[in-house]
Scaffold this active site. Structure first.
Site, PDB file in Angstrom:
ATOM      1  N   HIS A   8       0.864  -1.199   0.000  1.00 11.66           N
ATOM      2  CA  HIS A   8       0.000   0.000   0.000  1.00 11.66           C
ATOM      3  C   HIS A   8       0.889   1.234   0.000  1.00 11.66           C
ATOM      4  O   HIS A   8       1.487   1.588   1.011  1.00 11.66           O
ATOM      5  CB  HIS A   8      -0.910   0.019   1.232  1.00 11.66           C
ATOM      6  CG  HIS A   8      -1.887   1.151   1.227  1.00 11.66           C
ATOM      7  ND1 HIS A   8      -3.239   0.961   1.358  1.00 11.66           N
ATOM      8  CD2 HIS A   8      -1.723   2.491   1.088  1.00 11.66           C
ATOM      9  CE1 HIS A   8      -3.867   2.127   1.313  1.00 11.66           C
ATOM     10  NE2 HIS A   8      -2.949   3.078   1.144  1.00 11.66           N
ATOM     11  N   HIS A  67       1.521   5.405  -1.716  1.00  9.77           N
ATOM     12  CA  HIS A  67       1.162   6.583  -2.520  1.00  9.77           C
ATOM     13  C   HIS A  67       2.430   7.156  -3.129  1.00  9.77           C
ATOM     14  O   HIS A  67       3.329   7.571  -2.392  1.00  9.77           O
ATOM     15  CB  HIS A  67       0.471   7.636  -1.647  1.00  9.77           C
ATOM     16  CG  HIS A  67      -0.800   7.138  -1.035  1.00  9.77           C
ATOM     17  ND1 HIS A  67      -2.024   7.259  -1.651  1.00  9.77           N
ATOM     18  CD2 HIS A  67      -1.029   6.459   0.118  1.00  9.77           C
ATOM     19  CE1 HIS A  67      -2.955   6.700  -0.892  1.00  9.77           C
ATOM     20  NE2 HIS A  67      -2.379   6.204   0.187  1.00  9.77           N
ATOM     21  N   ARG A  89       2.219   9.521  -5.833  1.00  6.49           N
ATOM     22  CA  ARG A  89       1.929  10.796  -6.518  1.00  6.49           C
ATOM     23  C   ARG A  89       2.401  10.718  -7.971  1.00  6.49           C
ATOM     24  O   ARG A  89       2.516   9.634  -8.525  1.00  6.49           O
ATOM     25  CB  ARG A  89       2.548  11.992  -5.771  1.00  6.49           C
ATOM     26  CG  ARG A  89       2.337  12.001  -4.250  1.00  6.49           C
ATOM     27  CD  ARG A  89       0.909  11.875  -3.804  1.00  6.49           C
ATOM     28  NE  ARG A  89       0.775  12.058  -2.342  1.00  6.49           N
ATOM     29  CZ  ARG A  89      -0.225  11.608  -1.633  1.00  6.49           C
ATOM     30  NH1 ARG A  89      -1.187  10.880  -2.182  1.00  6.49           N
ATOM     31  NH2 ARG A  89      -0.306  11.846  -0.341  1.00  6.49           N
ATOM     32  N   ASN A 104      -5.105   7.302  -6.148  1.00 10.87           N
ATOM     33  CA  ASN A 104      -5.806   8.553  -5.780  1.00 10.87           C
ATOM     34  C   ASN A 104      -5.029   9.792  -6.228  1.00 10.87           C
ATOM     35  O   ASN A 104      -4.723  10.682  -5.439  1.00 10.87           O
ATOM     36  CB  ASN A 104      -6.124   8.598  -4.281  1.00 10.87           C
ATOM     37  CG  ASN A 104      -4.892   8.633  -3.392  1.00 10.87           C
ATOM     38  OD1 ASN A 104      -3.851   8.096  -3.761  1.00 10.87           O
ATOM     39  ND2 ASN A 104      -5.017   9.258  -2.232  1.00 10.87           N
ATOM     40  N   LYS A 164      -9.354  -0.010  -5.910  1.00 12.29           N
ATOM     41  CA  LYS A 164      -9.362   0.562  -4.572  1.00 12.29           C
ATOM     42  C   LYS A 164     -10.707   1.193  -4.293  1.00 12.29           C
ATOM     43  O   LYS A 164     -11.188   2.026  -5.071  1.00 12.29           O
ATOM     44  CB  LYS A 164      -8.250   1.613  -4.468  1.00 12.29           C
ATOM     45  CG  LYS A 164      -8.183   2.348  -3.139  1.00 12.29           C
ATOM     46  CD  LYS A 164      -7.691   1.467  -2.006  1.00 12.29           C
ATOM     47  CE  LYS A 164      -7.862   2.119  -0.641  1.00 12.29           C
ATOM     48  NZ  LYS A 164      -6.748   2.969  -0.253  1.00 12.29           N
ATOM     49  N   HIS A 221     -10.476   1.136   1.761  1.00 15.65           N
ATOM     50  CA  HIS A 221     -10.275   2.130   2.821  1.00 15.65           C
ATOM     51  C   HIS A 221     -11.479   1.999   3.740  1.00 15.65           C
ATOM     52  O   HIS A 221     -12.574   2.445   3.406  1.00 15.65           O
ATOM     53  CB  HIS A 221     -10.161   3.545   2.246  1.00 15.65           C
ATOM     54  CG  HIS A 221      -9.891   4.574   3.303  1.00 15.65           C
ATOM     55  ND1 HIS A 221      -8.683   5.201   3.452  1.00 15.65           N
ATOM     56  CD2 HIS A 221     -10.670   5.037   4.313  1.00 15.65           C
ATOM     57  CE1 HIS A 221      -8.736   6.021   4.498  1.00 15.65           C
ATOM     58  NE2 HIS A 221      -9.938   5.943   5.041  1.00 15.65           N
ATOM     59  N   HIS A 236      -4.655  -0.723   5.820  1.00 12.53           N
ATOM     60  CA  HIS A 236      -4.185   0.065   6.967  1.00 12.53           C
ATOM     61  C   HIS A 236      -5.170   0.009   8.138  1.00 12.53           C
ATOM     62  O   HIS A 236      -5.726   1.037   8.534  1.00 12.53           O
ATOM     63  CB  HIS A 236      -3.864   1.498   6.574  1.00 12.53           C
ATOM     64  CG  HIS A 236      -4.857   2.190   5.669  1.00 12.53           C
ATOM     65  ND1 HIS A 236      -6.193   2.280   5.941  1.00 12.53           N
ATOM     66  CD2 HIS A 236      -4.690   2.833   4.495  1.00 12.53           C
ATOM     67  CE1 HIS A 236      -6.795   2.953   4.979  1.00 12.53           C
ATOM     68  NE2 HIS A 236      -5.900   3.285   4.081  1.00 12.53           N
ATOM     69  N   ASP A 250       1.445   2.606   3.522  1.00 12.63           N
ATOM     70  CA  ASP A 250       0.581   3.776   3.336  1.00 12.63           C
ATOM     71  C   ASP A 250       1.409   5.057   3.367  1.00 12.63           C
ATOM     72  O   ASP A 250       0.906   6.120   3.763  1.00 12.63           O
ATOM     73  CB  ASP A 250      -0.551   3.824   4.374  1.00 12.63           C
ATOM     74  CG  ASP A 250      -1.657   4.802   3.982  1.00 12.63           C
ATOM     75  OD1 ASP A 250      -1.725   5.175   2.801  1.00 12.63           O
ATOM     76  OD2 ASP A 250      -2.428   5.199   4.873  1.00 12.63           O
ATOM     77  N   HIS A 254       3.096  14.449   1.605  1.00  9.40           N
ATOM     78  CA  HIS A 254       2.491  15.769   1.404  1.00  9.40           C
ATOM     79  C   HIS A 254       3.599  16.779   1.695  1.00  9.40           C
ATOM     80  O   HIS A 254       4.298  16.639   2.706  1.00  9.40           O
ATOM     81  CB  HIS A 254       1.347  16.028   2.397  1.00  9.40           C
ATOM     82  CG  HIS A 254       0.145  15.169   2.195  1.00  9.40           C
ATOM     83  ND1 HIS A 254      -0.982  15.601   1.549  1.00  9.40           N
ATOM     84  CD2 HIS A 254      -0.111  13.891   2.564  1.00  9.40           C
ATOM     85  CE1 HIS A 254      -1.892  14.634   1.525  1.00  9.40           C
ATOM     86  NE2 HIS A 254      -1.387  13.577   2.135  1.00  9.40           N
TER      87      HIS A 254
END
Ligand code: NCD
Ligand code: ZN
Length: 347
Positions: free
Chosen positions: A17, A19, A21, A45, A102, A139, A177, A250, A254
């Site tokens: 899992h 991210h 970007r 996402n 997802k 999720h 998660h 996860d 950011h």
């Protein structure tokens, strides 16, 4: 007299899992994951989300093009399930090499506006996934404003997971998660079609971490950290030897300016030191011998993939995690940035 430092050799692990970007931001964080892991499940996402097989294939090409020279890291692609994902898209997704879809309940987390408003609207698509052998990654939080933020995962089990498992028994589902003792117990007692990922932050911290001496935005992720009793239940599940639990960081980068803001985006960035953090968690309960199955065996077994062939080595030695790293044009603060870690992944 000096003794040799303790070392832990593991089959090369995977991150189930992640991210990444896109664009320059992805270029900045991808090398950290590629160094630690053989493969990763890449979350869809983006803005706009990856909802089609063609978009997933193009995203994979961008990731492969951004990899450091000589890296054999493999991104495993996912599609973002919406109320309107066509049944036909599932076959195309499978042909394009995607492995999962997802489910984000609409509005549950970062970039989830396009998420599912009622899971029953997706049943035809889920049936196609069940037929084609694509997994559903969930999720697991309700978005009902009446439900307290800290209870949203437990309520999701009753309102969504139980009916879903009853109606779609042979769809492989990963409860992503997980953060509560309720979810850990639910997954432990479920049949072989249900599994869960666990993040390093939920194994290491309870919700006090968000409020230590002031508000700590870098400890804010979704689902939010919970009470100590939940952390202990998650750690017990991860180290239980059950094959239903496996590693999913996860890691969700950011920019610091977005985290340290009046509205702080949800997500902890852990890609830089993920294995080190998991080793710390497992060591805290004397269960380092369970780390390899959690990190390297259980995930591929559930996804129906082979294990990686290479190995990695963790050494017990102190080092200081950088306080901040580049993130495209911006800066990014790793969880525990500037602090000492007791394990280090060898180059
Ligand atoms: C994730 C993100 O930033 O994309 N944030 C998070 O807190 N985990 C979204 C998610 O997985 O919920
Ligand atoms: Zn996530």
């Amino acid at each position: 007299m000096s003794t040799a430092p303790l070392e832990l050799s593991l089959t090369r692990p995977d991150d189930w899992h992640l991210h990444l970007r896109d664009g320059a931001a992805m270029q900045s964080v991808l090398p950290y994951t590629a160094r630690q892991f053989g493969r990763a499940i890449v979350m869809p996402n983006l803005r706009p989300p990856i909802t089609t097989a063609a978009q997933a294939a193009a995203y994979r090409e961008r990731i492969l093009a951004a990899l450091p020279e000589g890296s054999d890291f493999q991104p495993l692609m996912t599609l973002y399930l919406t109320d309107n994902t066509p049944v036909d898209e599932i076959k195309r997704a499978k042909e394009a090499g995607a492995v999962a879809l997802k489910l984000y309940p609409a509005g549950a987390t970062t970039n989830s506006d396009a998420g599912v408003t009622d899971i029953r609207k997706t049943y035809k698509t889920l049936e196609a996934m069940q037929r084609e052998g694509l997994l559903l990654l969930v999720h697991g939080e309700v978005t009902d404003p009446e439900i307290d933020v800290f209870d949203r995962e437990a309520v999701f089990i009753d309102r969504v997971m139980q009916p879903l498992r009853r109606d779609m028994p042979e769809l492989k589902v990963v409860f992503e998660h997980i953060t509560t003792q309720e979810a850990a117990a639910y997954v432990a007692s479920a049949d072989a079609y249900t599994a869960a990922t666990l993040t390093p932050q939920h194994l290491l911290y309870n919700r006090n971490a968000i409020f230590m001496g002031g508000l700590r935005p870098h400890y804010y992720c979704l689902p939010v950290l919970k009470r100590e009793q939940h952390r202990l239940a998650l750690l017990a599940a991860a180290t239980s030897g059950s094959t239903k639990f496996f590693l999913g960081t996860d890691s969700a980068p950011h920019a610091s300016v977005m985290k340290e803001n009046s509205v702080c985006g949800a997500g902890c960035f852990t890609a830089l030191s993920a294995l080190e953090l998991y080793a710390e968690a497992f060591e805290s309960v004397g269960a380092l011998d369970k780390l390899e199955a959690f990190a390297s065996f259980n995930g591929p077994a559930f996804y129906g993939l082979t294990r990686n062939s290479g190995r990695v080595t963790l050494r017990k030695q102190d080092w200081t995690l950088p306080e901040s790293v580049a993130f495209g044009d911006a800066q990014l603060k790793p969880l525990r940035g500037g602090e000492a870690l007791g394990w280090q992944l060898l180059p």
